[in-house]
Design an enzyme around this catalytic site. Structure first.
Site, PDB file in Angstrom:
ATOM      1  N   ASP A 245      -5.269   5.688  -3.648  1.00 36.17           N
ATOM      2  CA  ASP A 245      -4.965   4.802  -2.760  1.00 36.17           C
ATOM      3  C   ASP A 245      -6.066   5.565  -1.516  1.00 36.17           C
ATOM      4  OD1 ASP A 245      -3.416   3.670  -0.502  1.00 36.17           O
ATOM      5  OD2 ASP A 245      -3.068   5.307   0.492  1.00 36.17           O
TER       6      ASP A 245
ATOM      7  N   LYS B 105       2.624   6.167  -2.229  1.00 39.85           N
ATOM      8  CA  LYS B 105       2.746   7.577  -1.545  1.00 39.85           C
ATOM      9  C   LYS B 105       4.045   7.929  -1.629  1.00 39.85           C
ATOM     10  CE  LYS B 105      -0.194   5.916   1.756  1.00 39.85           C
ATOM     11  NZ  LYS B 105      -1.127   5.402   2.575  1.00 39.85           N
TER      12      LYS B 105
ATOM     13  N   ARG C  14     -11.243  -0.818   1.174  1.00 43.71           N
ATOM     14  CA  ARG C  14     -10.489  -1.904   1.827  1.00 43.71           C
ATOM     15  C   ARG C  14     -11.040  -2.027   3.605  1.00 43.71           C
ATOM     16  NH1 ARG C  14      -4.328  -0.764   1.439  1.00 43.71           N
ATOM     17  NH2 ARG C  14      -4.349  -2.463   2.752  1.00 43.71           N
TER      18      ARG C  14
ATOM     19  N   SER D  93       0.069   0.485  -1.090  1.00 40.52           N
ATOM     20  CA  SER D  93      -0.468   1.828  -0.672  1.00 40.52           C
ATOM     21  C   SER D  93       0.541   2.534  -0.186  1.00 40.52           C
ATOM     22  CB  SER D  93      -1.660   1.273   0.497  1.00 40.52           C
ATOM     23  OG  SER D  93      -1.558   2.203   1.388  1.00 40.52           O
TER      24      SER D  93
ATOM     25  N   HIS E 270       9.654   6.132   6.220  1.00 41.13           N
ATOM     26  CA  HIS E 270       8.129   5.622   6.516  1.00 41.13           C
ATOM     27  C   HIS E 270       7.987   4.476   7.531  1.00 41.13           C
ATOM     28  CE1 HIS E 270       3.918   5.860   5.574  1.00 41.13           C
ATOM     29  NE2 HIS E 270       3.886   4.468   5.818  1.00 41.13           N
TER      30      HIS E 270
HETATM   31  N1  URA Z   1      -0.450   2.145   5.846  1.00 39.05           N
HETATM   32  C1  URA Z   1      -0.755   2.656   4.421  1.00 39.05           C
HETATM   33  O1  URA Z   1      -0.369   3.595   4.244  1.00 39.05           O
HETATM   34  N2  URA Z   1      -1.287   1.714   3.884  1.00 39.05           N
HETATM   35  C2  URA Z   1      -1.802   0.445   4.287  1.00 39.05           C
HETATM   36  O2  URA Z   1      -2.593  -0.389   3.445  1.00 39.05           O
HETATM   37  C3  URA Z   1      -1.566   0.090   5.726  1.00 39.05           C
HETATM   38  C4  URA Z   1      -0.855   1.044   6.171  1.00 39.05           C
END
Ligand code: URA
Length: 441
Positions: free
Chosen positions: A161, A187, A168, A183, A82
């Site tokens: 999220d 995932k 946010r 966050s 990621h």
């Molecule tokens: N990428 C994400 O998936 N979440 C965040 O909070 C910032 C970048």
């Protein structure tokens, strides 16, 4: 347990229990806790921070708010990668087939671009016919058969999220390390990988503007991995300038194809892909060390097997594999060159501004859900350290919206800072953070 008590506890700088965090996330997802209370909590976290235990509990509660993908039926160590997001960050398009060709199952759930950053799903959709909405069954079946599957993240993965990120975005609480770390990691954990390799970007085109901040974010995510039993390694990489030369969806697919075919123009992008891929191979026990892994991956680029795997991925997901050999099948918009009126050394690049220029040309979204132009974007023609003369082309802009060319061109010119003295090219790989600690280069 009342939400107001949990908010007050965090407001006063006390540590929340795993129970309190789980109750809060479950209540928020079931609409029992309103946005105004969650907004107050997010702001309290923004100012007070969270302990490693709190961040791990928040991550797990968010991961469990929706479907948890079960990849146990797929043999081998599943390693996910990621990136925290950047400009011309075309790594997934190169890495996914490259690492899959080396025998590591690549199960990738990716997102769309927003603001100055691009998204892998938009890039893949520039390939005619390519389906990015695989069902869970198709995703796992393709993974078993081809060792690779790439799909858009569905709303049933970490719905907490999705809801919290939207809140946010409008409450000034995006750039909080506990919130970004939970966050991203929620995932990854829900997507089912055994091990996670993170590309944490630092620089003018990243969330984290300097190495110190990037290390803090990387440490938070590596710690989450340690506490929840998913080994995580973070590679800190530079976003001082766009990583590849192309910014925009079909343009980035073309650049990825060039690297996979061995016709390399973008040496920096290739270098970062080999570094990240090597950590993935070692994590998956497919190489004994980074040097061996790197040699194996370079060989797969040279002998055409990585390119063949890309072709297989495209065909398996309904796309036209002919684009691999005939790139002209990809969409491309009209091109305009941007020339510099001055001479000098390129000493710095405002990388986020380059990302925004591509967005203005139609390649990205100003707001979620906005339709984009898959053929639009730009190709940079200079890098930090280069000397450019008055009249040289700084970038080529591609767009179908001629009304916005001037705005984008002005932004590109302003983003490229010239000086009288040569500067050293910025390092690309800035450090590693793993369970043993931090190593900076
Ligand atoms: N990428 C994400 O998936 N979440 C965040 O909070 C910032 C970048």
């Amino acid at each position: 347990m009342r939400m107001v008590d949990i908010i007050e506890k965090k407001r006063d700088g006390l540590e929340l229990s795993a129970d309190e965090i789980a109750t809060m996330i479950a209540g928020y997802c079931q609409d029992e806790i309103p946005d105004y209370q969650m907004a107050a909590m997010l702001m309290a976290v923004y100012f007070r921070g969270m302990t490693d235990q709190e961040i791990a509990a928040l991550t797990l509660a968010m991961a469990r708010s929706g479907k948890m993908v079960d990849l146990s039926g797929v043999s081998g160590v599943k390693v996910d990668k990621h990136s925290t997001g950047g400009v011309a960050d075309t790594t997934t398009l190169v890495l996914a087939p490259l690492v899959a060709a080396a025998g590591v199952p690549v199960a990738k759930m990716s997102g769309r671009g927003l603001g100055f950053t691009g998204g892998t799903i938009d890039k893949l959709e520039s390939i005619p016919g390519f389906r990015t909405g695989l069902s869970s069954e198709e995703f796992i079946a393709n993974l078993k058969r081809y060792n690779i599957a790439v799909t858009a993240q569905t709303p049933d993965i970490t719905p907490a999220d999705g809801k919290m990120y939207a809140l946010r975005d409008v409450t000034g609480t995006v750039d909080s390390i506990p919130l970004i770390a939970s966050s991203i990691m929620s995932k990854k954990i829900a997507a089912g990988a055994d091990k996670i390799v993170l590309d944490v970007k630092a620089g003018s085109g990243a969330f984290m503007k300097n190495v110190g901040e990037a290390v803090k974010l990387a440490e938070a995510m590596v710690n989450i991995g340690k506490l929840v039993g998913r080994e995580t390694i973070a590679v800190i990489t530079s976003m001082a300038e766009p990583l590849g030369v192309s910014v925009g969806n079909s343009l980035e697919v073309e650049e990825a194809l060039d690297i996979l075919s061995g016709t390399v123009e973008s040496e920096d992008l290739r270098h970062v892909c080999l570094a990240l891929g090597s950590y993935m191979l070692v994590a998956a026990n497919k190489a004994v060390d980074i040097k061996t892994a790197q040699a194996k991956l370079s060989e797969l680029l040279l002998n055409g097997q990585a390119l063949d795997k890309f072709k297989e991925l495209v065909a398996a997901q309904g796309g036209n594999p002919g684009i691999v050999t005939r790139k002209s099948r990809l969409l491309k918009a009209a091109m305009v060159s941007v020339k510099t009126a001055e001479s000098g050394y390129v000493i710095a690049v405002d990388t986020a501004a380059i990302g925004y220029s591509a967005m203005i040309l139609g390649a990205g979204r100003e707001y979620k859900g906005q339709k984009i132009d898959l053929g639009a974007g730009l190709v940079m023609k200079c890098r930090i350290g280069d000397y450019i003369r008055q009249g040289d082309v700084v970038a080529e802009l591609y767009t179908n919206n001629s009304a916005r060319i001037k705005e984008a061109a002005d932004k590109v010119i302003q983003a490229v800072q010239l000086g009288g003295k040569a500067v050293v090219k910025p390092k690309l790989i800035l450090g590693i953070v793993n369970a043993n600690g931090v190593e900076l280069y």
